[in-house]
Design an enzyme around this catalytic site. Structure first.
Site, PDB file in Angstrom:
ATOM      1  N   TRP A  49      -4.012   6.771  13.279  1.00  0.00           N
ATOM      2  CA  TRP A  49      -3.304   6.958  12.006  1.00  0.00           C
ATOM      3  C   TRP A  49      -2.378   8.177  12.155  1.00  0.00           C
ATOM      4  CZ3 TRP A  49      -5.263  10.241   7.527  1.00  0.00           C
ATOM      5  CH2 TRP A  49      -4.451  10.078   6.398  1.00  0.00           C
ATOM      6  N   ASP A  65     -14.100   8.822  11.268  1.00  0.00           N
ATOM      7  CA  ASP A  65     -13.253   8.704  10.087  1.00  0.00           C
ATOM      8  C   ASP A  65     -13.548   7.338   9.465  1.00  0.00           C
ATOM      9  OD1 ASP A  65     -11.377   8.745   8.126  1.00  0.00           O
ATOM     10  OD2 ASP A  65      -9.620   8.840   9.436  1.00  0.00           O
ATOM     11  N   LYS A  96      -9.750   3.570  -0.884  1.00  0.00           N
ATOM     12  CA  LYS A  96      -9.498   2.135  -0.756  1.00  0.00           C
ATOM     13  C   LYS A  96     -10.637   1.306  -1.349  1.00  0.00           C
ATOM     14  CE  LYS A  96      -6.706   4.179   2.069  1.00  0.00           C
ATOM     15  NZ  LYS A  96      -5.311   4.228   2.392  1.00  0.00           N
TER      16      LYS A  96
HETATM   17  C1  LMR Z   1      -2.036   4.503   5.143  1.00  0.00           C
HETATM   18  O1  LMR Z   1      -2.421   4.622   6.307  1.00  0.00           O
HETATM   19  O2  LMR Z   1      -1.030   3.840   4.822  1.00  0.00           O
HETATM   20  C2  LMR Z   1      -2.827   5.143   4.039  1.00  0.00           C
HETATM   21  O3  LMR Z   1      -3.969   5.725   4.545  1.00  0.00           O
HETATM   22  C3  LMR Z   1      -2.011   6.048   3.206  1.00  0.00           C
HETATM   23  C4  LMR Z   1      -1.559   7.297   3.898  1.00  0.00           C
HETATM   24  O4  LMR Z   1      -1.787   8.366   3.342  1.00  0.00           O
HETATM   25  O5  LMR Z   1      -0.968   7.219   4.974  1.00  0.00           O
END
Ligand code: LMR
Length: 396
Positions: free
Chosen positions: A130, A211, A246
């Site tokens: 991420w 996570d 979520k």
């Molecule tokens: C995402 O990955 O789109 C979500 O977790 C929102 C974010 O804050 O990036």
């Protein structure tokens, strides 16, 4: 003062929402930021959450500060959700935890705590991971390294390469793992692969950092906790950042959990004080509202059952949407096999197309998703899937 600051490009995920809003094309499609959407494209308040809000309105008598660790009922309920009924580490009083402002807040305060523990801890993150993991962890001063995770050519996990790299991690190092529903790829470890990760952690002595932002969106609330519980119950130390954004739909309320499983209950007491002092140095104490709602839901048998049903519906719908997109792509003559989408889990998948193709489909068809080719599956619906498939096929 501020003239020295360089211009920054918009955030790769949040910037998409702004661009989508500005697009005047009525047929635009938003598969960007990870929020759940229904058939109408709305992100509704979950029914269990709406009921909890009414209860809280009646029950709340003060807006004075809550305690530095947050609502203890929230913390206990969340730990039970993550670690399971009868968790040995909970019974042994080895878990320090605080309510945190969202999953991001949890990731950041745990990173700050790690920085207090060591000057040279390395945090190994999956390639890809991420996008926001990098600033959240890196800004605490921790060194980041990557481990191979996903092969775009075969749309599958590079498990052997991942394990080879993680053999370099040892005591004093940290390995960030996505508890379930890997963001951005949707490619999750199998239970047997989790078993192998546990063995390696036992052998090498690295600290797993889990996570958990999508519990219940993969195979089910219990099934998705396999890796978390396996590591938590079989290693001396594990840390967990969890989010309720979520699976409770509480995005804007910023509610998460930072948990530290320590080797002894003695160390737990010290860790509890330390994590609260980290939080005090950043935001003092967490916002109350979201945690109070989750506590109400998880403490009430009927409400909890209703919430579990809602999570199950969201998960099942996302699985249906995956299948629908795969079928539509085939129907529209895609010369690429997208069936891998059906084996992936949660809210996201990589379409495994190039950044140029992503930008072309955005420019020509107003379909918005991240340059990495990550799509938010929940943004697909019966009304847009055909247009989406046609747009994608046109850039393949
Ligand atoms: C995402 O990955 O789109 C979500 O977790 C929102 C974010 O804050 O990036």
């Amino acid at each position: 003062m501020f003239e020295v600051l360089p211009h920054l490009e918009p955030d790769p995920i949040l910037g998409l929402s702004a661009a989508y809003k500005e697009d005047t094309n009525d047929a635009k499609i938003d598969l960007g930021v990870g929020v759940y959407k229904d058939e109408q494209g709305n992100t509704p308040i979950m029914t269990s959450v709406a009921k909890a809000q009414n209860i809280l309105l009646e029950r709340e008598t003060s807006k004075t500060y809550i305690t530095p660790q947050g609502h203890q009922g929230y913390i206990d309920n969340m730990l039970t959700l993550l670690l399971g009924e009868g968790s040995q580490v909970m019974l042994a009083d080895r878990v320090a935890a605080v309510q945190a402002p969202g999953g991001c807040g949890a990731l950041r305060i745990l990173s700050e705590l790690l920085a207090r523990c060591s000057d040279n801890a390395r945090v190994f993150v999956s390639d890809p991971t991420w996008a926001n993991h990098i600033p959240l962890i890196g800004s605490a001063g921790l060194k980041l390294e990557t481990y191979p995770y996903f092969d775009k050519d075969t749309a599958s996990i590079r498990f052997d390469a991942m394990m080879d790299k993680l053999k370099e991690a040892g005591k004093g190092d940290v390995v960030l793992l996505h508890g379930c529903c890997h963001n951005p790829t949707g490619a999750d470890l199998t239970n047997a692969q989790w078993d192998a990760v546990l063995e390696l952690a036992q052998e090498r002595g690295f600290l797993p950092f889990l996570d958990v932002a999508y519990l219940g969106f993969g195979d089910g609330l219990e099934e998705d906790a396999y890796g978390i519980r396996l590591l938590a119950e079989n290693l001396p130390e594990v840390i967990i950042a969890a989010s309720c954004s979520k699976n409770f739909g509480l995005y804007r309320e910023r509610v998460g959990l930072a948990a530290i499983i320590t080797e002894t209950s003695q160390i737990k007491k010290i860790a509890q004080g330390q994590i609260q002092s980290v939080a005090r140095g950043i935001y003092s104490m967490p916002p109350s509202y979201g945690g109070a709602l989750v506590d109400i839901i998880l403490s009430d048998v009927a409400l909890k059952q209703e919430w579990v049903g809602e999570v199950n519906s969201m998960r099942n719908r996302m699985q249906t949407l995956r299948a629908m997109l795969v079928d539509k792509l085939e129907e529209n003559g895609a010369d690429k096999d997208f069936s891998f989408l059906n084996t992936q889990k949660g809210m996201f998948s990589f379409l495994c197309i190039s950044p140029e193709q992503v930008r072309e489909v955005r420019a020509k068809h107003s379909v918005y998703f991240v340059d990495s080719s990550r799509v938010n599956i929940a943004g697909i619906n019966q009304h847009n899937v055909d247009a989406l498939a046609k747009a994608l096929v046109s850039v393949l």
